[in-house]
Motif scaffolding. Sequence first.
Motif, PDB file in Angstrom:
ATOM      1  N   VAL A   6      13.956  -2.867   1.346  1.00  0.00           N
ATOM      2  CA  VAL A   6      13.829  -3.259   2.744  1.00  0.00           C
ATOM      3  C   VAL A   6      14.605  -4.543   2.957  1.00  0.00           C
ATOM      4  N   LYS A   7      15.476  -4.564   3.933  1.00  0.00           N
ATOM      5  CA  LYS A   7      16.259  -5.756   4.200  1.00  0.00           C
ATOM      6  C   LYS A   7      15.357  -6.879   4.679  1.00  0.00           C
ATOM      7  N   PRO A   8      15.580  -8.083   4.185  1.00  0.00           N
ATOM      8  CA  PRO A   8      14.748  -9.202   4.624  1.00  0.00           C
ATOM      9  C   PRO A   8      14.988  -9.534   6.076  1.00  0.00           C
ATOM     10  N   LYS A   9      13.917 -10.002   6.732  1.00  0.00           N
ATOM     11  CA  LYS A   9      14.044 -10.379   8.129  1.00  0.00           C
ATOM     12  C   LYS A   9      14.900 -11.624   8.289  1.00  0.00           C
ATOM     13  N   HIS A  10      14.959 -12.444   7.212  1.00  0.00           N
ATOM     14  CA  HIS A  10      15.753 -13.664   7.250  1.00  0.00           C
ATOM     15  C   HIS A  10      16.636 -13.682   6.010  1.00  0.00           C
ATOM     16  N   PRO A  11      17.952 -13.919   6.160  1.00  0.00           N
ATOM     17  CA  PRO A  11      18.861 -13.832   5.014  1.00  0.00           C
ATOM     18  C   PRO A  11      18.586 -14.844   3.917  1.00  0.00           C
ATOM     19  N   ASP A  12      17.940 -15.969   4.241  1.00  0.00           N
ATOM     20  CA  ASP A  12      17.685 -17.001   3.239  1.00  0.00           C
ATOM     21  C   ASP A  12      16.342 -16.822   2.554  1.00  0.00           C
ATOM     22  N   ARG A  13      15.678 -15.699   2.811  1.00  0.00           N
ATOM     23  CA  ARG A  13      14.386 -15.442   2.199  1.00  0.00           C
ATOM     24  C   ARG A  13      14.503 -14.271   1.222  1.00  0.00           C
ATOM     25  N   PRO A  14      13.611 -14.193   0.262  1.00  0.00           N
ATOM     26  CA  PRO A  14      13.744 -13.181  -0.789  1.00  0.00           C
ATOM     27  C   PRO A  14      13.617 -11.761  -0.247  1.00  0.00           C
ATOM     28  N   GLN A  15      14.413 -10.876  -0.868  1.00  0.00           N
ATOM     29  CA  GLN A  15      14.340  -9.473  -0.494  1.00  0.00           C
ATOM     30  C   GLN A  15      13.081  -8.851  -1.083  1.00  0.00           C
ATOM     31  N   VAL A  16      12.488  -7.953  -0.360  1.00  0.00           N
ATOM     32  CA  VAL A  16      11.210  -7.360  -0.744  1.00  0.00           C
ATOM     33  C   VAL A  16      11.411  -5.897  -1.080  1.00  0.00           C
ATOM     34  N   VAL A  17      10.783  -5.440  -2.155  1.00  0.00           N
ATOM     35  CA  VAL A  17      10.802  -4.034  -2.516  1.00  0.00           C
ATOM     36  C   VAL A  17       9.431  -3.456  -2.242  1.00  0.00           C
ATOM     37  N   LEU A  18       9.356  -2.501  -1.355  1.00  0.00           N
ATOM     38  CA  LEU A  18       8.096  -1.850  -1.010  1.00  0.00           C
ATOM     39  C   LEU A  18       8.152  -0.399  -1.453  1.00  0.00           C
ATOM     40  N   SER A  19       6.982   0.205  -1.649  1.00  0.00           N
ATOM     41  CA  SER A  19       6.932   1.577  -2.115  1.00  0.00           C
ATOM     42  C   SER A  19       6.436   2.492  -1.017  1.00  0.00           C
ATOM     43  N   SER A  20       6.510   3.785  -1.303  1.00  0.00           N
ATOM     44  CA  SER A  20       6.059   4.768  -0.326  1.00  0.00           C
ATOM     45  C   SER A  20       4.553   4.748  -0.153  1.00  0.00           C
ATOM     46  N   ILE A  21       3.804   4.120  -1.095  1.00  0.00           N
ATOM     47  CA  ILE A  21       2.351   4.069  -0.964  1.00  0.00           C
ATOM     48  C   ILE A  21       1.916   2.861  -0.161  1.00  0.00           C
ATOM     49  N   ALA A  22       2.879   2.048   0.269  1.00  0.00           N
ATOM     50  CA  ALA A  22       2.521   0.801   0.940  1.00  0.00           C
ATOM     51  C   ALA A  22       1.823   1.030   2.265  1.00  0.00           C
ATOM     52  N   HIS A  23       1.984   2.215   2.846  1.00  0.00           N
ATOM     53  CA  HIS A  23       1.391   2.471   4.146  1.00  0.00           C
ATOM     54  C   HIS A  23      -0.063   2.869   4.050  1.00  0.00           C
ATOM     55  N   LYS A  24      -0.593   2.991   2.817  1.00  0.00           N
ATOM     56  CA  LYS A  24      -1.988   3.356   2.644  1.00  0.00           C
ATOM     57  C   LYS A  24      -2.661   2.409   1.656  1.00  0.00           C
ATOM     58  N   PRO A  25      -2.636   1.108   1.902  1.00  0.00           N
ATOM     59  CA  PRO A  25      -3.165   0.166   0.918  1.00  0.00           C
ATOM     60  C   PRO A  25      -4.648   0.303   0.676  1.00  0.00           C
ATOM     61  N   SER A  26      -5.407   0.702   1.681  1.00  0.00           N
ATOM     62  CA  SER A  26      -6.854   0.744   1.522  1.00  0.00           C
ATOM     63  C   SER A  26      -7.296   1.801   0.531  1.00  0.00           C
ATOM     64  N   ARG A  27      -6.446   2.793   0.243  1.00  0.00           N
ATOM     65  CA  ARG A  27      -6.822   3.852  -0.684  1.00  0.00           C
ATOM     66  C   ARG A  27      -6.593   3.455  -2.128  1.00  0.00           C
ATOM     67  N   TYR A  28      -5.932   2.345  -2.379  1.00  0.00           N
ATOM     68  CA  TYR A  28      -5.581   1.996  -3.744  1.00  0.00           C
ATOM     69  C   TYR A  28      -6.243   0.718  -4.228  1.00  0.00           C
ATOM     70  N   GLY A  29      -6.970   0.030  -3.361  1.00  0.00           N
ATOM     71  CA  GLY A  29      -7.752  -1.110  -3.794  1.00  0.00           C
ATOM     72  C   GLY A  29      -6.940  -2.355  -4.057  1.00  0.00           C
ATOM     73  N   SER A  48      10.450 -11.884  -6.981  1.00  0.00           N
ATOM     74  CA  SER A  48      11.759 -11.785  -6.340  1.00  0.00           C
ATOM     75  C   SER A  48      12.183 -13.085  -5.665  1.00  0.00           C
ATOM     76  N   CYS A  49      11.264 -14.025  -5.528  1.00  0.00           N
ATOM     77  CA  CYS A  49      11.559 -15.266  -4.831  1.00  0.00           C
ATOM     78  C   CYS A  49      12.306 -16.226  -5.755  1.00  0.00           C
ATOM     79  N   VAL A  50      13.447 -16.736  -5.284  1.00  0.00           N
ATOM     80  CA  VAL A  50      14.248 -17.653  -6.080  1.00  0.00           C
ATOM     81  C   VAL A  50      14.202 -19.072  -5.524  1.00  0.00           C
ATOM     82  N   LEU A  51      13.477 -19.294  -4.448  1.00  0.00           N
ATOM     83  CA  LEU A  51      13.376 -20.621  -3.859  1.00  0.00           C
ATOM     84  C   LEU A  51      12.548 -21.538  -4.746  1.00  0.00           C
ATOM     85  N   ALA A  52      12.909 -22.812  -4.793  1.00  0.00           N
ATOM     86  CA  ALA A  52      12.221 -23.767  -5.662  1.00  0.00           C
ATOM     87  C   ALA A  52      10.759 -23.925  -5.279  1.00  0.00           C
ATOM     88  N   GLU A  53      10.486 -23.898  -3.977  1.00  0.00           N
ATOM     89  CA  GLU A  53       9.107 -24.069  -3.530  1.00  0.00           C
ATOM     90  C   GLU A  53       8.316 -22.765  -3.554  1.00  0.00           C
TER      91      GLU A  53
END
Length: 217
Positions: free
Chosen positions: A129-152, A166-171
Amino acid sequence: MSAPQVSNDTFAVCDLELNQVSIVGIVRGFTPFVTNMQYSVDDMTGPPLCVKQWLNEEDWSLTSVPPGTYVKVIGSLRNFSGQRSVLAMNIRCIKDLNEITSHMLEVVQAHMLLFEKVLKGLRESSLKVKPKHPDRPQVVLSSIAHKPSRYGVWGLVYKNTNLLRSCVLAEGISLQDLKSQLDYLSMRDIRASLVFLVNEGHIFSTIDEHHFKSAEH
């Protein structure tokens, strides 16, 4: 305790319906009633669980299990007036402490079998998934992400770990950035998984209590 309730007295973990469950823990206390005995059993994974055992006239001659005793409970999960409990079919005192170790191994094996397909799907069918902001870390989401309540909470922990790695920022990554990337989750669930990761030593806070970074960097 976190298993979704799919219908009356029916619960599920990873789409697998829970029927009979086993619990090993310490009796913290008990309360006798006219028709049943209620035990408070602590298995060290959360608050003590209420275990109810229905009694008939013959059972009243039996001695109740005293506090401080390790027991193995076989029963079914129930929900009454918003409080979850286990309706015990059998409560047995543990005399050989090797049973506790054996039960722990069974729990680990059950967890691995239940989540094997989930984690496999997370690796094989992940979508970048492309990050909403170019200076922020890119996020990898899975196909199960839309049903989080079923996986605890384990699913939340796994996804948060990937985000933090995935975050490379110092803070590190901020709590608000995590929320924006995981907008389908509640802030309460995100905080719960962060607390778990901090306690386990996988992540640490950086500039303040709202910024986190992976300990693996």
